[in-house]
Design a protein around this motif. Structure first.
Motif, short mmCIF file in Angstrom:
data_model
loop_
_atom_site.label_atom_id
_atom_site.label_comp_id
_atom_site.label_asym_id
_atom_site.label_seq_id
_atom_site.Cartn_x
_atom_site.Cartn_y
_atom_site.Cartn_z
N ASP A 1 -9.60 -1.57 0.30
CA ASP A 1 -8.62 -1.42 -1.02
C ASP A 1 -8.19 -2.89 -1.35
O ASP A 1 -8.36 -3.78 -0.32
N ARG A 2 -7.46 -3.08 -2.29
CA ARG A 2 -7.03 -4.35 -2.42
C ARG A 2 -5.92 -4.89 -1.69
O ARG A 2 -5.47 -5.91 -1.79
N ARG B 1 0.93 -1.15 0.14
CA ARG B 1 0.09 0.10 0.02
C ARG B 1 1.04 1.06 -0.09
O ARG B 1 0.57 2.25 -0.51
N TYR C 1 -16.24 -1.56 -0.60
CA TYR C 1 -15.19 -1.33 -1.63
C TYR C 1 -14.34 -0.14 -1.58
O TYR C 1 -13.34 0.50 -1.72
N ASP C 2 -15.47 0.97 -0.98
CA ASP C 2 -15.17 2.35 -0.86
C ASP C 2 -14.19 2.58 0.24
O ASP C 2 -13.31 3.32 0.53
#
Length: 812
Positions: A654-655, A616, A650-651
């Motif tokens: 994150d991945r 990240r 998903y807001d």
């Protein structure tokens, strides 16, 4: 530095392939792999009973012996030498000889010699029109042509007879002479024969030679340097049989060892320097001169045997009387001498403490033109040379070591050397010399006296392999020179050979002497720099010095070949050097190692709570796109910012959001490790070291060690040595993993920072690349001038000046 992420198991170097021409004995038919470390055996002669695989003389090594008795007379007025000689030839070979070959080096000056007939004209581009710009022909070239046209040169040979007085058939082939024996000479037998010979001595300044006379107009005297002056037996060897290759001027010679008994009849006021020990000092020297010689044996500084004042008196005299100087020399391969009434003579004893020849008389012979330059430095340089060379080889074995000033710039023979530098006469009568002349004198004396060791004692074949004497000697004279004054540019550092190494106009070092394109860098500088690298970089001083001394002592008074040198250096050092000899001596490859990339790697911990955070952070560190930056600057909001009620999971995630699924996989990974694996893994994670992969390219083809200098963030530096064998599976591209402590991140890397490997491009040795320093200057553009034609109408009015008017103008 480029950053990347890699797992521990992925730090592997891939194997790449490359192409090159392979030797016929080993054929690579698949792929393009080139083995730069293939053994050199296929290129070297097969070891045998004469020369072993260890590079030392074999149990049945042999060489011939030739003893000479010569009676010579110098005709000063006509500059002609006449002599008779008796030769004893001992056949120590296992072969029966029906004929003998002798060298007639003076025949090189004959108009029909191979050297003269094959001389080329090199004066630039020739024009095809008679009215075009003329080509150049120097006055020196005209002088040479005129001298050779005006004088009958080369040997006159007569009365070649055996010891019974029977004539021997003679056949002259250019600079060689074959004598057919009346009876075959069987192994272990001796033969004696005699001959008369004579020749006109060449003017060295006019012809350009290794010997000859120099005339001084101001006092009417000459200096005579006599070398390659008598018919000498060519070498008969186990590796070539007769070494009967014509003398073309560049490839010097190899000869047989023997004893010399030589009588030299010269004008009575001449001083003679020669190979050997003076056998009749009471007949040719005054009691004062003999006393001075005795005093010189233990003197701290050179003692004059013939002072400057005495030499000046000799210059004025001249005489029709003669004296015969008698010299004897044991176990030498040649004999040379010098004679002049202009010589002053100084000497100093060098006590080396050895059993073989504890006291050596270092001596110099020079005219007034040598001045303080020669008084201060010649004999001292002789002593310094012996001190250094003996350390690398063996005690100096002869009773004298001499430096003689004359027309020859630099040439060596047993116990005697010819060296050229001089002082300049000024208007006030004083003599001065430039720094360049001082350096030249010290350097040439060291070099030429060094040749008494190599090849006058370690008897390599100069006509075949110039580098074996010039290259080895240049390496050692570089050691001696830098121990005299390292600020003098001796020309043996690796950086000194860079321009030649990358040039197109070159041939391998192993090329035969007469075919070498550029003799200086090929036979002197390149092998000297190679040996310097071998000593300082590859082997280290201890291993190199032991092996080099072993070579010198094994082949003292014997005849080594390149294979003997290569094998001895490997066998005595214990290091495989075939790759080094192949690259430096058998190819024209050069060194150009490029540091292309450096990757900074971070070790994955496998712990998702740690590694995902790192990912990240990496994503966040990426540069912001201009679109986003400008939209923000303009106050534009995102759709999701204006409509916060329309969002989902998903807001907020994150991945890089970690789930228990990743945590369970991590725990399963840890549980599956063997105890030793867990211990290694945990320690690697705990230490969290820095991992760097360095990518290198070999752009020059010559494999070499990689010398690294790492600069750390704290300003400290570390040197690392990567042996040349890193290139053994891929000679074009390699990668190297470097690991440093957590608190020692690398900020820059340099390859060969001291310029110790002759790398031809140091700018691709830096990572990150550095700004290249250079120079620029301001200049004023000159207007182009049209070609001015002759104004004959005006020029015809010019008065012709007399010589007196010209002289007055020059003085004013």
């Amino acid at each position: 530095m480029k950053k990347a992420v890699v797992t521990l198991g992925a730090l592997l170097v891939p194997l790449a392939m490359s192409s090159a021409v392979l030797a016929s004995s080993v054929v690579q038919t698949k792929g393009s792999f080139v083995d730069k470390f293939r053994q050199l055996d296929e290129a070297l002669p097969t070891p045998n009973v004469y020369r072993s695989a260890a590079g030392e003389p074999g149990e049945k090594y042999w060489q011939q012996q030739v003893n000479y008795e010569i009676d010579a007379k110098l005709d000063e007025k006509n500059r002609r030498l006449t002599a008779s000689q008796s030769i004893e030839y001992k056949n120590n070979s296992p072969h029966t000889l029906k004929y003998l070959w002798l060298q007639l080096d003076q025949n090189i000056f004959k108009s029909d010699s191979i050297a003269e007939r094959t001389a080329t004209f090199n004066a630039g581009k020739l024009q095809g029109r008679p009215d075009a710009k003329p080509t150049k022909l120097s006055l020196g070239q005209l002088r040479r042509q005129q001298f050779m046209s005006d004088n009958e040169l080369g040997f006159t040979i007569a009365n070649v007879k055996d010891d019974s007085g029977d004539e021997l058939k003679v056949t002259i082939v250019d600079t060689l002479m074959r004598i057919d024996l009346n009876e075959p000479l069987k192994p272990g037998q001796d033969v004696e024969f005699s001959m008369d010979f004579a020749f006109n001595i060449v003017e060295e300044d006019a012809v350009g030679a290794r010997s000859g006379y120099e005339h001084f107009e101001e006092d009417g005297n000459d200096i005579f340097l006599l070398a390659q002056w008598f018919p000498r037996l060519a070498a008969y060897t186990d590796y070539e049989a007769w070494t009967n290759k014509a003398f073309l001027g560049r490839g010097e010679f190899t000869l047989e060892f023997g004893d010399y008994d030589v009588e030299l009849t010269v004008p009575a006021d001449h001083i003679v320097s020669a190979t050997g020990k003076l056998d009749n000092p009471r007949s040719v020297l005054t009691s004062t001169q003999r006393s001075r010689l005795k005093d010189a044996e233990n003197a701290k500084r050179p003692v004059f045997i013939v002072t400057e004042e005495e030499a000046l008196e000799n210059e004025k005299a001249g005489t029709d009387k003669t004296k015969t100087w008698h010299f004897k020399a044991e176990n030498v391969r040649d004999f040379a001498w010098a004679s002049s009434r202009k010589f002053m003579w100084d000497a100093k004893g060098y006590n080396q403490g050895g059993d073989e020849q504890p006291l050596v008389m270092a001596m110099s012979f020079f005219p007034k033109e040598g001045g303080d330059l020669w008084k201060k430095y010649s004999t001292e340089s002789v002593v310094h040379t012996m001190e250094v060379y003996s350390r690398f080889s063996f005690d100096y074995p002869y009773p004298v070591a001499q430096s003689v000033n004359g027309p020859v710039g630099g040439m060596e023979y047993p116990m005697i050397t010819f060296n050229g530098p001089r002082t300049e006469l000024q208007d006030d009568g004083s003599r001065t010399y430039s720094q360049a002349e001082k350096r030249f004198l010290i350097g040439v004396v060291i070099h030429e006296v060094g040749h008494i060791y190599f090849p006058m004692i370690v008897n390599s074949d100069e006509r075949q392999w110039t580098w074996m004497d010039e290259g080895l000697n240049s390496f050692l004279d570089g050691v001696a020179g830098r121990e005299w004054d390292h600020t003098i540019p001796w020309g043996v550092e690796p950086r000194d050979i860079v321009a030649y190494m990358k040039s197109e106009n070159q041939v391998p070092v192993m090329t035969q002497s007469d075919s070498v394109l550029r003799l200086g860098p090929n036979a002197y500088t390149k092998p000297a720099a190679a040996l310097n690298i071998l000593r300082e970089v590859i082997l280290g001083r201890e291993l190199f010095d032991f092996a080099f001394k072993e070579y010198a002592q094994r082949w003292k008074y014997k005849r080594p070949t390149p294979a003997d040198f290569f094998r001895t250096m490997e066998e005595a050092s214990g290091v495989d050097l075939d790759w080094f000899w192949r690259g430096w001596f058998y190819t024209t490859d050069h060194v150009d190692i490029s540091l292309d990339k450096v990757y900074q790697l971070q070790l994955d911990t496998k712990n998702p709570d740690i590694d995902f955070k790192r990912l990240r952070d990496i994503e966040a560190d990426k540069p912001m796109p201009l679109f986003v930056e400008r939209n923000r600057a303009e106050g534009k909001k995102l759709w999701v910012e204006e409509n916060p009620d329309v969002t989902d999971f998903y807001d907020a995630n994150d991945r890089f959001t970690v789930t228990n699924k990743e945590r369970n996989a991590y725990n399963k990974f840890l549980k599956g490790l063997e105890p030793w694996e867990r211990k290694v893994f945990d320690r690697a994670i705990e230490e969290d070291k820095n991992y760097y992969v360095l990518e290198f390219s070999n752009l020059g083809g010559l494999v070499m060690p990689i010398l690294l200098e790492l600069t750390y963030e704290d300003g400290s530096k570390e040197e690392q040595y990567i042996p040349a064998e890193i290139w053994r599976r891929n000679h074009k591209h390699v990668q190297k993993l470097i690991i440093t402590d957590k608190n020692k991140p690398v900020v820059s890397v340099s390859v060969d920072p001291r310029w110790e490997t002759a790398d031809v491009d140091v700018e691709n040795n830096h990572y990150p690349r550095r700004i290249i320093p250079s120079r620029i200057e301001v200049y004023k553009r000159e207007k182009s001038k049209a070609k001015v034609s002759r104004d004959i109408m005006q020029d015809i009015k010019t008065e012709l000046k007399t010589d007196e008017e010209k002289e007055t103008k020059e003085q004013n």
